[in-house]
Write a protein that holds these residues in place. Structure first.
Motif, PDB file in Angstrom:
ATOM      1  N   VAL A 174      -6.699  66.606  39.263  1.00 16.80           N
ATOM      2  CA  VAL A 174      -7.789  68.567  39.472  1.00 16.80           C
ATOM      3  C   VAL A 174      -8.937  67.922  40.041  1.00 16.80           C
ATOM      4  O   VAL A 174      -9.150  68.102  41.806  1.00 16.80           O
ATOM      5  CB  VAL A 174      -6.998  69.676  38.479  1.00 16.80           C
ATOM      6  CG1 VAL A 174      -8.133  70.411  39.454  1.00 16.80           C
ATOM      7  CG2 VAL A 174      -6.116  69.730  38.567  1.00 16.80           C
ATOM      8  N   GLN A 175      -9.610  67.559  39.120  1.00 13.18           N
ATOM      9  CA  GLN A 175     -11.266  67.403  39.864  1.00 13.18           C
ATOM     10  C   GLN A 175     -10.759  65.824  41.068  1.00 13.18           C
ATOM     11  O   GLN A 175     -11.760  66.754  42.383  1.00 13.18           O
ATOM     12  CB  GLN A 175     -11.985  67.259  39.238  1.00 13.18           C
ATOM     13  CG  GLN A 175     -12.052  67.728  37.637  1.00 13.18           C
ATOM     14  CD  GLN A 175     -13.653  67.053  36.571  1.00 13.18           C
ATOM     15  OE1 GLN A 175     -13.181  65.949  37.131  1.00 13.18           O
ATOM     16  NE2 GLN A 175     -13.984  67.765  36.223  1.00 13.18           N
ATOM     17  N   ALA A 176     -10.501  64.988  40.848  1.00 10.07           N
ATOM     18  CA  ALA A 176     -10.978  64.104  41.960  1.00 10.07           C
ATOM     19  C   ALA A 176     -10.043  65.042  43.245  1.00 10.07           C
ATOM     20  O   ALA A 176     -10.337  64.397  44.592  1.00 10.07           O
ATOM     21  CB  ALA A 176     -10.567  63.122  41.636  1.00 10.07           C
ATOM     22  N   LYS A 177      -9.094  65.941  43.384  1.00 12.07           N
ATOM     23  CA  LYS A 177      -8.095  65.833  44.202  1.00 12.07           C
ATOM     24  C   LYS A 177      -9.034  67.682  45.174  1.00 12.07           C
ATOM     25  O   LYS A 177      -9.306  67.757  45.879  1.00 12.07           O
ATOM     26  CB  LYS A 177      -6.805  66.415  43.985  1.00 12.07           C
ATOM     27  CG  LYS A 177      -5.401  66.800  44.949  1.00 12.07           C
ATOM     28  CD  LYS A 177      -5.686  66.122  45.664  1.00 12.07           C
ATOM     29  CE  LYS A 177      -4.280  66.725  47.149  1.00 12.07           C
ATOM     30  NZ  LYS A 177      -4.305  65.111  48.007  1.00 12.07           N
ATOM     31  N   ALA A 178      -9.180  68.478  44.433  1.00 10.14           N
ATOM     32  CA  ALA A 178      -9.192  70.030  44.292  1.00 10.14           C
ATOM     33  C   ALA A 178     -11.132  70.320  44.614  1.00 10.14           C
ATOM     34  O   ALA A 178     -11.267  71.265  45.644  1.00 10.14           O
ATOM     35  CB  ALA A 178      -9.040  70.718  43.745  1.00 10.14           C
ATOM     36  N   TYR A 179     -11.945  69.983  43.747  1.00  9.72           N
ATOM     37  CA  TYR A 179     -13.396  70.005  44.295  1.00  9.72           C
ATOM     38  C   TYR A 179     -14.206  69.334  44.934  1.00  9.72           C
ATOM     39  O   TYR A 179     -13.790  68.708  45.507  1.00  9.72           O
ATOM     40  CB  TYR A 179     -14.104  68.987  42.474  1.00  9.72           C
ATOM     41  CG  TYR A 179     -14.155  70.058  41.284  1.00  9.72           C
ATOM     42  CD1 TYR A 179     -12.878  70.964  40.950  1.00  9.72           C
ATOM     43  CD2 TYR A 179     -14.649  70.182  40.442  1.00  9.72           C
ATOM     44  CE1 TYR A 179     -12.541  71.219  39.977  1.00  9.72           C
ATOM     45  CE2 TYR A 179     -14.394  70.827  39.561  1.00  9.72           C
ATOM     46  CZ  TYR A 179     -13.460  71.256  38.943  1.00  9.72           C
ATOM     47  OH  TYR A 179     -12.832  71.338  37.577  1.00  9.72           O
ATOM     48  N   SER A 180     -15.285  70.634  45.501  1.00  7.44           N
ATOM     49  CA  SER A 180     -15.307  70.525  46.764  1.00  7.44           C
ATOM     50  C   SER A 180     -16.812  69.999  45.922  1.00  7.44           C
ATOM     51  O   SER A 180     -17.311  70.476  45.713  1.00  7.44           O
ATOM     52  CB  SER A 180     -15.334  71.141  47.530  1.00  7.44           C
ATOM     53  OG  SER A 180     -16.373  71.153  48.799  1.00  7.44           O
ATOM     54  N   ALA A 181     -17.714  69.240  47.678  1.00  3.43           N
ATOM     55  CA  ALA A 181     -18.390  68.790  47.572  1.00  3.43           C
ATOM     56  C   ALA A 181     -19.596  69.691  48.743  1.00  3.43           C
ATOM     57  O   ALA A 181     -21.015  69.706  48.737  1.00  3.43           O
ATOM     58  CB  ALA A 181     -18.976  67.839  47.587  1.00  3.43           C
ATOM     59  N   ASN A 182     -18.986  70.766  49.216  1.00  2.00           N
ATOM     60  CA  ASN A 182     -19.276  71.532  50.533  1.00  2.00           C
ATOM     61  C   ASN A 182     -19.958  72.389  49.507  1.00  2.00           C
ATOM     62  O   ASN A 182     -20.672  73.514  50.350  1.00  2.00           O
ATOM     63  CB  ASN A 182     -18.299  71.831  51.131  1.00  2.00           C
ATOM     64  CG  ASN A 182     -17.674  70.703  51.660  1.00  2.00           C
ATOM     65  OD1 ASN A 182     -18.245  69.929  52.433  1.00  2.00           O
ATOM     66  ND2 ASN A 182     -16.299  70.578  52.040  1.00  2.00           N
ATOM     67  N   TYR A 183     -19.853  72.777  48.421  1.00  2.00           N
ATOM     68  CA  TYR A 183     -20.730  73.963  47.997  1.00  2.00           C
ATOM     69  C   TYR A 183     -21.612  73.482  47.228  1.00  2.00           C
ATOM     70  O   TYR A 183     -21.473  72.624  46.491  1.00  2.00           O
ATOM     71  CB  TYR A 183     -19.548  75.006  47.709  1.00  2.00           C
ATOM     72  CG  TYR A 183     -18.837  75.736  48.746  1.00  2.00           C
ATOM     73  CD1 TYR A 183     -18.694  76.946  49.411  1.00  2.00           C
ATOM     74  CD2 TYR A 183     -17.439  74.798  48.597  1.00  2.00           C
ATOM     75  CE1 TYR A 183     -18.135  76.802  50.188  1.00  2.00           C
ATOM     76  CE2 TYR A 183     -16.872  75.337  49.768  1.00  2.00           C
ATOM     77  CZ  TYR A 183     -16.529  76.121  50.204  1.00  2.00           C
ATOM     78  OH  TYR A 183     -15.828  76.508  51.795  1.00  2.00           O
ATOM     79  N   GLU A 184     -22.505  75.035  46.867  1.00  2.00           N
ATOM     80  CA  GLU A 184     -23.399  74.368  46.354  1.00  2.00           C
ATOM     81  C   GLU A 184     -22.461  74.544  43.928  1.00  2.00           C
ATOM     82  O   GLU A 184     -21.958  74.943  44.137  1.00  2.00           O
ATOM     83  CB  GLU A 184     -24.692  75.047  45.644  1.00  2.00           C
ATOM     84  CG  GLU A 184     -23.681  76.652  45.051  1.00  2.00           C
ATOM     85  CD  GLU A 184     -24.817  77.743  44.904  1.00  2.00           C
ATOM     86  OE1 GLU A 184     -24.746  78.588  44.721  1.00  2.00           O
ATOM     87  OE2 GLU A 184     -26.271  77.289  44.879  1.00  2.00           O
TER      88      GLU A 184
END
Length: 339
Positions: A329-339
């Motif tokens: 889930v972390q690899a697939k869904a977490y975004s780096a576009n937000y703080e």
């Protein structure tokens, strides 16, 4: 005897940890920025893309700022019945439901809500009141101040920071002084217009959801100022955005930002929600603006089924494969576009 002593020692240890946790609570406090005289173009091009709360001041809100006195609202609102929350405690808890639903004529309600102590009451002379306006049929109709309170709606000018076809609801809110509302998030962007009174607002980023001990769209941590860190140890990691709204201030609350409010004075406000995504994302049966997006609801149902399937495994294997799932889930869904 030994068992009693052990229980006493454990109780004292829990109390010590709780007191120690309360003393050690020093949250990261981030002031919500304030902007004066923001027009639609500046809001949409400079502030809105940041997806962060902002207090907007000196906007033209119409005659409501000067006209919405107690007597004026009582006369204009009249004797129509309104459904209200009544709580003996200043902190309302929607998870534990520590309040009653009661009905009063609007003009009676307004006068009672402004009092610190009551001669007429449902529970106690110190009880607190809260109105969150509803549609004619709350299961089917949205709240719209122009429909439910047209005599008062004529006095307020809603900032036009969104297209007319994006409008979802306008919620009339009135709170007793000292009333604190539970921490929750909404799935739509909204403006909180503080027409009269003063209100403190504490907000938390959607990225801090892991620290808020969620039950649905609400946090289990009722007291955000003095949390029980023995029970909620991760809460201390949540970054606390904070602002005070005075009469005439407008707070932009982006979707998914958690917020908790305290009415420092008797106050009247209007929340305006709009659909910032295209209509197919939203649950058509949602009249409050707080049902999760349909794709999110489906994903949650799938996750619940997956977790139920893991229950078939021995504990060691269940633990291992659950951790693998979290990594996916972390690899697939977490975004780096937000703080």
């Amino acid at each position: 005897m030994e068992r009693a002593m052990a229980v006493t020692v454990e109780r004292l240890g829990m109390e010590w940890r709780r007191e120690r946790g309360a003393m050690a609570f020093h949250p990261t406090r981030i002031p919500v920025p304030r902007f004066s005289g923001v027009d639609k173009q500046r809001f949409l091009h400079e502030l809105y893309p940041l997806r962060k709360p902002a207090v907007l001041t000196d906007l033209d809100l119409g005659a409501c700022k000067t006209q919405w006195s107690l007597d004026y609202m009582s006369r204009r609102g009249g004797e129509r019945q309104v459904k209200i929350h009544v709580s003996e405690l200043p902190q309302m808890d929607f998870i534990q439901k520590n309040f009653l639903y009661r009905s009063l004529p609007f003009n009676v309600f307004v006068q009672r809500a402004a009092e610190n102590k009551h001669r007429d009451f449902f529970i106690s002379e110190d009880e607190k009141y809260y109105l969150r306006s509803l549609g004619e049929d709350p299961r089917k109709d949205i709240a719209d101040i122009a429909t439910q309170f047209p005599e008062l709606a004529a006095d307020i000018q809603i900032p036009e920071f969104f297209q007319k076809d994006q409008f979802f609801s306008s919620v009339f809110r009135i709170s007793s002084p000292g009333l604190q509302l539970w921490t929750h998030y909404d799935v739509m962007d909204n403006l909180l217009i503080q027409v009269t009174g003063k209100k403190r607002v504490v907000l938390y980023s959607p990225r801090d959801a892991p620290y808020l001990y969620l039950s649905g769209d609400k946090s289990e941590v009722l007291d955000v100022d003095k949390p029980d860190l023995a029970k909620y140890p991760l809460f201390s990691q949540a970054r606390r955005y904070e602002c005070t709204l005075h009469a005439g201030d407008v707070l932009f609350i982006p979707a998914l930002w958690f917020h908790n409010t305290v009415a420092e004075e008797f106050g009247v406000g209007v929340n305006v929600f709009w659909k910032h995504l295209t209509p197919e994302f939203y649950d058509r049966t949602d009249t409050y603006g707080n049902k999760d997006l349909t794709a999110a609801s489906r994903a949650t149902q799938i996750l619940d089924r997956a977790l139920k399937t893991l229950d078939e495994l021995p504990e060691e294997y269940k633990d291992f494969y659950a951790r693998k799932m979290v990594l996916r889930v972390q690899a697939k869904a977490y975004s780096a576009n937000y703080e």
